[in-house]
Design an enzyme around this catalytic site. Sequence first.
Site, PDB file in Angstrom:
ATOM      1  N   SER A 233       5.060   7.416  10.394  1.00 20.67           N
ATOM      2  CA  SER A 233       5.106   8.112  11.683  1.00 20.67           C
ATOM      3  C   SER A 233       4.989   7.137  12.853  1.00 20.67           C
ATOM      4  O   SER A 233       4.429   6.043  12.725  1.00 20.67           O
ATOM      5  CB  SER A 233       3.975   9.128  11.765  1.00 20.67           C
ATOM      6  OG  SER A 233       2.744   8.436  11.874  1.00 20.67           O
TER       7      SER A 233
ATOM      8  N   CYS B 105      13.323  10.865   8.060  1.00 20.36           N
ATOM      9  CA  CYS B 105      13.327  10.526   9.488  1.00 20.36           C
ATOM     10  C   CYS B 105      14.731  10.551  10.081  1.00 20.36           C
ATOM     11  O   CYS B 105      14.882  10.498  11.295  1.00 20.36           O
ATOM     12  CB  CYS B 105      12.660   9.177   9.699  1.00 20.36           C
ATOM     13  SG  CYS B 105      13.392   7.926   8.686  1.00 20.36           S
TER      14      CYS B 105
ATOM     15  N   GLU C  65       9.695   1.165  10.879  1.00 19.56           N
ATOM     16  CA  GLU C  65      10.734   2.185  10.730  1.00 19.56           C
ATOM     17  C   GLU C  65       9.993   3.506  10.897  1.00 19.56           C
ATOM     18  O   GLU C  65       9.332   3.985   9.975  1.00 19.56           O
ATOM     19  CB  GLU C  65      11.374   2.007   9.349  1.00 19.56           C
ATOM     20  CG  GLU C  65      12.754   2.582   9.241  1.00 19.56           C
ATOM     21  CD  GLU C  65      12.711   3.977   8.704  1.00 19.56           C
ATOM     22  OE1 GLU C  65      12.626   4.906   9.537  1.00 19.56           O
ATOM     23  OE2 GLU C  65      12.738   4.142   7.488  1.00 19.56           O
ATOM     24  N   LEU C  66      10.081   4.066  12.118  1.00 14.93           N
ATOM     25  CA  LEU C  66       9.183   5.173  12.492  1.00 14.93           C
ATOM     26  C   LEU C  66       9.932   6.505  12.567  1.00 14.93           C
ATOM     27  O   LEU C  66      10.986   6.651  11.994  1.00 14.93           O
ATOM     28  CB  LEU C  66       8.491   4.812  13.814  1.00 14.93           C
ATOM     29  CG  LEU C  66       7.808   3.434  13.814  1.00 14.93           C
ATOM     30  CD1 LEU C  66       7.195   3.118  15.167  1.00 14.93           C
ATOM     31  CD2 LEU C  66       6.743   3.352  12.721  1.00 14.93           C
TER      32      LEU C  66
ATOM     33  N   LYS D 113       0.875  -1.178   0.000  1.00 17.60           N
ATOM     34  CA  LYS D 113       0.000   0.000   0.000  1.00 17.60           C
ATOM     35  C   LYS D 113       0.914   1.230   0.000  1.00 17.60           C
ATOM     36  O   LYS D 113       1.462   1.617   1.037  1.00 17.60           O
ATOM     37  CB  LYS D 113      -0.900  -0.007   1.245  1.00 17.60           C
ATOM     38  CG  LYS D 113      -1.974   1.045   1.198  1.00 17.60           C
ATOM     39  CD  LYS D 113      -1.675   2.164   2.182  1.00 17.60           C
ATOM     40  CE  LYS D 113      -2.540   3.362   1.967  1.00 17.60           C
ATOM     41  NZ  LYS D 113      -1.897   4.409   1.168  1.00 17.60           N
ATOM     42  N   PRO D 114       1.110   1.841  -1.190  1.00 18.94           N
ATOM     43  CA  PRO D 114       1.968   3.026  -1.224  1.00 18.94           C
ATOM     44  C   PRO D 114       1.207   4.241  -0.709  1.00 18.94           C
ATOM     45  O   PRO D 114      -0.028   4.217  -0.655  1.00 18.94           O
ATOM     46  CB  PRO D 114       2.272   3.193  -2.716  1.00 18.94           C
ATOM     47  CG  PRO D 114       1.120   2.563  -3.422  1.00 18.94           C
ATOM     48  CD  PRO D 114       0.555   1.507  -2.509  1.00 18.94           C
TER      49      PRO D 114
END
Length: 484
Positions: free
Chosen positions: A236, A291, A257-258, A182-183
């Site tokens: 996020s 990030c 990977e936030l 899901k891009p």
Amino acid sequence: MLEKLADKKLFRTKSYIAGSWCDADNHNIIEVINPSNKQVIGTIPNMGEAETKRAIDYAYGALENWKWTSVKDRADILYKWYDLILANRDDLATIIVLEQGKTITEAHKEIAYSASFVKWFAEEARRIYGKIIPSPIKNQKIMVTSEAVGVVGIITPWNFPSSMIIRKVSAAFAAGCTVVIKPSELTPYSALALGELASRAGFPDGVLNIVTGEAGAIAGELTSNKIVKKISFTGSTRVGKLLMSQAAGNIQRLSLELGGNAPFIIFDDADLDVALNCLIAGKFRNNGQSCVSPNRIYLQKTIYEKFIDKLTNEINKVKLGDCFDKDATIGPLINQASIDKITYLIKDAVSKGAKIFSGGSKAGEDGYFFQPTILVDANHQMEIAATEIFGPVMVIYPFETEDQVIKLANDTDYGLASYIFSKDYARIYRVSDALEYGMVGINEAIISNEIGPFGGIKQSGMGREGSYLGINEYLNIKYKCWNV
Ligand code: SIN
């Protein structure tokens, strides 16, 4: 969009499920906007639960064959995808510029970065080793092997619309998993172009599926469907927590990977020109929308004014502009919400004592441009100290001692990237050990590549991408105890 592409078939505007390009069942669409001029580039299907479920079923149907193909066959298809990505790099970079707004120079770097993961994981596919271990009991053999996790749900962000997909998907394919991607609905065309190239590379139908639409329904199905054994997400921390709670229902494996809140520490014994060049390169990479972007710049008091003068000189050279202009350093932000958030953070910081040294507001009316900004005399009472900025704002905090700056740097819920600048090796050892982060750049700000393990601790997530570790995220360990 179309007129800018050499290969017009790369501009795909439908979702890709089981080898076919499809509309949403109810024919709903979403418009995709170019952030440089706020014009609509095209539309994509706004799919939901039913289409996601269908894609999962197809991915499951393709799993059995794909999982047991030889590693050589999987590697060969990945190599073909790699060649096609490089052969089409100009078009892929153009698509990134149009939907995401980074400069053409940066878009080319992103394609090279993406391709490096495909090649790396094609190589890693051949290194899925097992172990035979002596048993404590006579006539027994202990055998440890790894096998594909199964169907993986992959949810990716808009800031690196190509590489964040490829970093996950290449590892998943190398391991033998099939995927439903899901891009981001803000930047779907890079994903769809990669889908087109994957189909040309010969991935069997159903191995790679791309479902476009709004996040809620698609992610809801991916996290509640028992067939999906793993979720890999970049985005996020807020959404990461939500996915983690949803994934708990079926105990799905997770790679998250936030967000980050990277400290960038400059000691007075650093080579200031190196620190300055790295700060400019790190902060303006993707216009600060990363990030791992330096978020809090800690400057030792003894070099405070001197460094800020140098920085002001450099920032005046940053060129905001047309993303196809090879001289432009930065483009627009992704949308109005980004501008609003940054404007709010600057206002809050100024109300608590920060000073704007340069920039500080949006630029022009045509796109979502924001001036490169320097804020000085910041402190941890300001919201900007606790928030991932995601924009071209350098926030500078004074400090006096090593102990003090370590405490300040660790004073955050995040733990992704951090940076230290010093020429004192003993200090580098001490400080890099004390920093509570998954990654430390030492006299270096560009730490992202296919070989180093990318990932964070604390609320920046779990798991590692790229590197010798990345493939393990998509493998289950099996232990066989054999009486011989
Ligand atoms: C990110 O910002 O999500 C990733 C950046 C990178 O891979 O360097």
